[in-house]
Design an enzyme around this catalytic site. Structure first.
Site, PDB file in Angstrom:
ATOM      1  N   VAL A  14      -0.271   1.019   1.749  1.00 47.11           N
ATOM      2  CA  VAL A  14      -0.568   2.361   1.347  1.00 47.11           C
ATOM      3  C   VAL A  14       0.636   3.333   1.431  1.00 47.11           C
ATOM      4  O   VAL A  14       1.018   3.729   0.257  1.00 47.11           O
ATOM      5  CB  VAL A  14      -1.518   3.251   2.292  1.00 47.11           C
ATOM      6  CG1 VAL A  14      -1.815   4.669   1.856  1.00 47.11           C
ATOM      7  CG2 VAL A  14      -2.656   2.319   2.449  1.00 47.11           C
ATOM      8  N   ASP A  32       9.289   4.487   9.235  1.00 47.92           N
ATOM      9  CA  ASP A  32       8.500   3.283   9.739  1.00 47.92           C
ATOM     10  C   ASP A  32       9.192   2.938  10.797  1.00 47.92           C
ATOM     11  O   ASP A  32      10.393   2.931  11.165  1.00 47.92           O
ATOM     12  CB  ASP A  32       8.248   2.238   8.844  1.00 47.92           C
ATOM     13  CG  ASP A  32       7.064   1.409   9.327  1.00 47.92           C
ATOM     14  OD1 ASP A  32       6.248   1.324   8.574  1.00 47.92           O
ATOM     15  OD2 ASP A  32       7.162   0.681  10.443  1.00 47.92           O
ATOM     16  N   ARG A  37      10.787  -4.413   8.928  1.00 45.50           N
ATOM     17  CA  ARG A  37      10.358  -3.874   7.699  1.00 45.50           C
ATOM     18  C   ARG A  37      11.277  -2.958   7.120  1.00 45.50           C
ATOM     19  O   ARG A  37      11.541  -3.017   5.952  1.00 45.50           O
ATOM     20  CB  ARG A  37       8.972  -2.913   8.027  1.00 45.50           C
ATOM     21  CG  ARG A  37       8.380  -2.397   6.901  1.00 45.50           C
ATOM     22  CD  ARG A  37       7.983  -3.296   6.055  1.00 45.50           C
ATOM     23  NE  ARG A  37       6.792  -2.579   5.064  1.00 45.50           N
ATOM     24  CZ  ARG A  37       6.464  -3.068   3.790  1.00 45.50           C
ATOM     25  NH1 ARG A  37       7.002  -4.361   3.346  1.00 45.50           N
ATOM     26  NH2 ARG A  37       5.934  -2.443   2.960  1.00 45.50           N
ATOM     27  N   THR A  83      -5.709   2.490  10.549  1.00 48.36           N
ATOM     28  CA  THR A  83      -6.766   2.968  11.589  1.00 48.36           C
ATOM     29  C   THR A  83      -7.734   1.688  11.853  1.00 48.36           C
ATOM     30  O   THR A  83      -8.788   1.399  11.185  1.00 48.36           O
ATOM     31  CB  THR A  83      -7.397   3.982  10.961  1.00 48.36           C
ATOM     32  OG1 THR A  83      -7.864   3.877   9.704  1.00 48.36           O
ATOM     33  CG2 THR A  83      -6.927   5.312  11.065  1.00 48.36           C
ATOM     34  N   THR A 118      -7.728   6.125   6.815  1.00 47.85           N
ATOM     35  CA  THR A 118      -9.583   6.405   6.990  1.00 47.85           C
ATOM     36  C   THR A 118     -10.021   6.879   8.146  1.00 47.85           C
ATOM     37  O   THR A 118      -9.540   6.053   9.201  1.00 47.85           O
ATOM     38  CB  THR A 118     -10.270   5.035   6.713  1.00 47.85           C
ATOM     39  OG1 THR A 118      -9.558   4.579   5.027  1.00 47.85           O
ATOM     40  CG2 THR A 118     -11.357   5.331   6.526  1.00 47.85           C
ATOM     41  N   CYS A 258     -10.218  -2.453   5.336  1.00 43.40           N
ATOM     42  CA  CYS A 258     -11.140  -1.386   4.689  1.00 43.40           C
ATOM     43  C   CYS A 258     -12.501  -1.625   4.790  1.00 43.40           C
ATOM     44  O   CYS A 258     -13.453  -1.136   5.842  1.00 43.40           O
ATOM     45  CB  CYS A 258     -10.972  -0.919   3.404  1.00 43.40           C
ATOM     46  SG  CYS A 258      -9.175  -0.068   3.085  1.00 43.40           S
TER      47      CYS A 258
END
Length: 422
Positions: A14, A32, A37, A83, A118, A258
């Site tokens: 995202v 981050d 990464r 999340t 979310t 999701c």
């Protein structure tokens, strides 16, 4: 407003596409805590494949960092951390709390914190804001402000990319709501929808995937029923789909970050309020059990064809949660693998998209990632679990023992080549 500097907290599926888009036109810092990464992104490579090699260089105003000092002069903070749920299927807000702590340490008067993760309705203001206040010493809606704009990233989708998906926005007061909306309008060509409150925006996001989950649960239940009737579910859905308003859902394993997770956020909040949601949880239970059902059907077919189950070699094609994408988060293919192993089968998994180390770390299992690794091997059963485009060209006959079972979860193989499909 155009001069305000942006920090994007969390550079995953995202956050990175968002940081890249903002970084093309305005000062942006991508933050981050994962040093590996950060190193890869600085070298121009995104292992999630959401951003193609070379595209990072187009974001001329983007700085990638793991240092807190680099975000202290930012005025917008966009939080895009995962999340997840815990092993008891309860919301795990730990990443959100940690990100809020990080931002709280550098928060200044006038700053705006926008959450994209979310959550259940109320989480931003009831759970995250107190963390921001504690670590900043500032007061919400007096010294700093918040917004919520739920992410709608579809991993692996090169058509519906971040700028081409309409964005829901919201703010902690009308003025902030307008400023947040204008911020996103600067990059979202598909336009925005300004919700009346943060709670409305939170609720809108969490029901999007809950709705999909319930619809998929319905066709999964149809698949169970039609299997007992000896009817091909896909043929039934194709026939029903000739009606203009029939919804084109297909049966399958429901995983990912999701659809397989978000409904538990909504049901958690509902139960806190004393209401036990029946339809949402029923859909979740059914979808969570589909991997076990598939494995049991494969075993039954193997027995019918005379295979000895103990020690039988089985090949599973794919372990990512969806096709043509390296994302393995919450993949329910592991349920199929584990159930087959519980019967004594020796399971090998081939997935050219997945990262070996990631799969080993997440699921404790080894996988094959190159087609050459299958040469000379024969299997008693083959399960097509993910619809990667590479699998359509595989010569199954070269991999099959005599009377081998071929089970197609995703309906990607020719019908005359399979014994059953979901």
């Amino acid at each position: 407003m155009n001069q305000k500097k942006i920090a994007v907290i969390g550079l995953g599926y995202v956050g990175l596409p968002l940081a890249v888009e903002f970084g093309k036109t305005r000062p942006t810092v991508g933050f981050d805590i994962n040093k590996t990464r950060i190193k890869e992104l600085r070298e121009g490579h995104d292992r999630t494949l959401e951003i193609e090699d070379g595209e990072l260089s187009h974001a001329k105003h983007l700085v990638i960092t793991e240092n807190l000092i680099d975000i202290q002069d930012c005025e917008f903070f966009l939080i895009t951390v995962p999340t997840p749920i815990d092993k008891y299927k309860r919301p795990d807000l730990t990443p959100l709390y940690k990100a809020s702590e990080t931002v709280g340490k550098v928060l200044k008067k006038g700053d705006i914190v926008i959450y994209e993760s979310t959550v259940y309705p109320g989480a931003t203001e009831e759970d995250c804001v107190p963390v921001l206040e504690k670590h900043s010493g500032l007061k919400y809606n007096v010294d700093f402000f918040c917004g919520y704009s739920p992410e709608r990233i579809n991993p692996g989708d090169k058509v519906h990319t971040v700028t081409k998906i309409r964005k829901v926005t919201s703010g902690s007061n009308p003025e902030i709501a307008e400023e947040v909306d204008q911020l996103y309008k600067s990059i979202i060509v598909a336009g925005t929808f300004k919700a009346s409150s943060i709670r409305v925006a939170e609720a809108a996001k969490v029901i999007e995937n809950s709705q999909r989950d319930i619809n998929i649960a319905f066709v999964n239940e149809l698949a169970v029923i039609f299997n007992r009737m000896g009817i091909d579910t896909i043929e039934v859905l194709e026939a029903a789909g000739t009606k203009w308003n029939f919804l084109p859902f297909r049966p399958g394993l429901v995983g990912g970050h999701c659809i397989g997770v978000d409904p538990y956020y909504l049901t958690h909040k509902a139960q806190e309020l004393g209401y036990n949601p029946e339809i949402i949880l029923a859909g979740r239970r059914l979808n969570d059990n589909m991997g076990i059902l598939v494995a049991n059907q494969v075993i039954k077919l193997m027995i019918k064809k005379g295979h000895k189950i103990e020690g039988a070699p089985v090949l599973v094609l794919g372990i990512t949660f969806k096709e043509n994408c390296p994302d393995i988060r919450n993949s329910r293919v592991i349920d199929v693998i584990s159930e087959l192993q519980s019967f004594g089968c020796v399971v090998e998994t081939y997935d050219p998209w997945a990262d070996k180390m990631d799969v080993k770390h997440e699921y404790g299992t080894d996988i094959l990632t190159h087609l050459d690794e299958l040469k000379g091997k024969k299997y008693s059963a083959i399960v097509a679990a993910v619809a990667h485009r590479e699998f359509e060209a595989i010569d199954l006959d070269m991999l099959m023992e005599k009377n081998a079972v071929v089970y197609d979860i995703k309906a990607i193989l020719p019908k005359d080549k399979i014994d059953a499909r979901l």
